[in-house]
Design a protein around this motif. Structure first.
Motif: not given
Length: 338
Positions: A149-160, A259-262
Motif C-alpha cells: 500500500v503506497r500510502q495509507w489513508t483513513a478509508p483504507m484503515l477503516i476498510l481494513s 488494505a481489505f485483503l490485509i
C-alpha cells in the motif's frame, strides 16, 4: 515497449521480467528452472489449501505470484474458449500464459493428492503444531504485504478494520449439516474456490462451514473421480467468474483492495491460533471427527511452559521467519533486475 505491449499497471511482487498486452494478459520470460520454482510455489499453495483456516491465496501473496495469478486466470475468457471450439489451438494459447498455469496447477494438484492424508493425520494428532507454523506464515504475510500500500489513508484503515472484524466473525461460525448431492457439491466448489483465491479466507474452511470438508477430503483419499469432478467443475466456474471482479477492483483501487485483503488475513488468525480448548459438538456424528474439524473450540493460552509449548512457539517463529526470508530474497532480486 515491444509490439503492442505496455508496462503493467498492477505492481507485481514477482522478480521476473513482465510485459502486459493491452487486453491485460501478462507474459513472463521464464526458463525451465523458473517453472520448477512456479510448481514449488503451487505445491505450497496446495498444502495450505488442505488445511482449514489457511488460504492458498495467502501463500500466493507470500510467494509473490498473486497478481500474476489473477492476470493469468483472467486470460481464460470467452475468446479463448471460442478459439478452442474452432480448433484454433495456436491462437487460443498464444494469449494465455499456459506454461505458468500448468506448472502452478501441477504443483497444487501434487500437494493436494500427496499431502491430504498426511496433513489430516497431523491435524488429528498434532493440530497445535500445524496451526502454529501457518499462524507464523499468515502473520508475517500481513506484515510484509502492508508495504504494497503506497500510502495509507483513513478509508483504507477503516476498510481494513472492517475486513478484520468480518473475517474474525466468519471463522468463528459453526458448520452446517448439508446434503452431499451433485448440485450442492458443485456450488460448494464454486464458493470455496472464490474464498481460496482471497488471502485470509480459507477455501477448506468454507467447505467446513458448508459441511463438505470431510466428505471431499475422503473423496481425495479414495480418488472418487465423480465427486472430485463435480467439485472441480464448480470451482472452475466460480474461479473464472470471481477473478474478473477481483482483477477489475485491483486495476482501479489497488491500495484499497490490498488494505481489505490485509484485514482478511489478520482476522483469519483467530482460526489458526495454536492453543485451543475443544467444546464437543452436540451432534454425535460430527463429534467423532472433532479433531479434524477444529470448529467447536475457543482460543486459550497454554497453562504452563512445556517442551511442546516451546516447540509450538518455535514453529510459529519458523513460519514467520520463512516469510521474511522470502521477502528479503525477492527484494534483492528486484534490485538486481532493475
Amino acid at each position: 515497449r515491444k509490439g503492442n505491449c505496455m508496462e503493467p499497471t498492477i505492481s507485481l511482487l514477482s522478480s521476473q521480467k513482465v510485459t502486459v498486452r493491452e487486453e491485460g494478459t501478462a507474459t513472463y520470460r521464464r526458463t525451465m528452472k523458473d517453472y520448477i520454482g512456479v510448481a514449488l510455489r503451487g505445491f505450497c499453495m496446495g498444502a495450505a489449501d488442505v488445511v482449514p483456516g489457511v488460504s492458498g491465496g495467502t501463500m500466493a501473496f507470500i510467494l509473490g505470484i498473486y497478481d500474476e495469478l489473477i492476470h493469468a486466470l483472467h486470460a481464460i475468457n470467452l475468446t479463448f474458449f471460442r478459439r478452442l471450439f474452432r480448433l484454433q489451438w495456436r491462437a487460443a494459447f498464444a494469449d494465455l500464459p499456459w506454461q505458468f498455469l500448468l506448472a502452478l496447477g501441477l504443483g497444487i494438484g501434487t500437494a493436494i493428492f500427496t499431502l491430504a492424508e498426511g496433513l489430516s493425520w497431523a491435524l488429528h494428532h498434532h493440530p497445535e503444531l500445524v496451526r502454529a507454523f501457518f499462524f507464523g506464515l499468515v502473520l508475517a504475510s500481513a506484515v510484509t504485504v502492508r508495504r504494497r500500500v503506497r500510502q495509507w489513508t483513513a478509508p483504507m484503515l477503516i476498510l481494513s478494520l472492517l475486513a478484520t472484524i468480518g473475517a474474525y466473525l466468519l471463522v468463528g461460525l459453526t458448520p452446517a449439516e448439508t446434503p452431499h448431492t451433485p448440485v450442492f457439491l458443485f456450488f460448494s466448489g464454486a464458493i470455496a474456490i472464490c474464498a481460496m483465491i482471497l488471502p485470509g479466507i480459507s477455501g477448506a474452511f468454507i467447505l467446513v462451514l458448508l459441511g463438505q470438508y470431510l466428505y471431499i477430503l475422503d473423496a481425495v483419499t479414495r480418488l472418487d473421480v465423480f465427486t472430485l469432478g463435480i467439485v472441480a467443475s464448480g470451482a472452475a466456474v466460480g474461479l473464472l467468474s470471481f477473478v474478473r471482479l477481483l482483477r477489475w477492483l485491483l486495476m482501479r483501487s489497488h491500495d484499497l483492495v490490498i488494505a481489505f485483503l490485509i484485514g482478511l488475513m489478520v482476522g483469519s488468525l483467530r482460526k489458526i491460533w495454536p492453543w485451543k480448548a475443544l467444546a464437543l459438538p452436540a451432534n454425535p456424528l460430527t463429534r467423532s471427527h472433532h479433531a479434524l474439524l477444529p470448529t467447536y473450540d475457543y482460543n486459550v493460552l497454554p497453562a504452563e511452559f512445556t517442551p511442546e509449548v516451546g516447540l509450538t512457539i518455535g514453529l510459529m517463529g519458523l513460519g514467520f521467519g520463512v516469510v521474511l526470508v522470502i521477502e528479503h530474497l525477492a527484494a534483492r532480486r528486484r534490485q538486481v533486475s532493475t
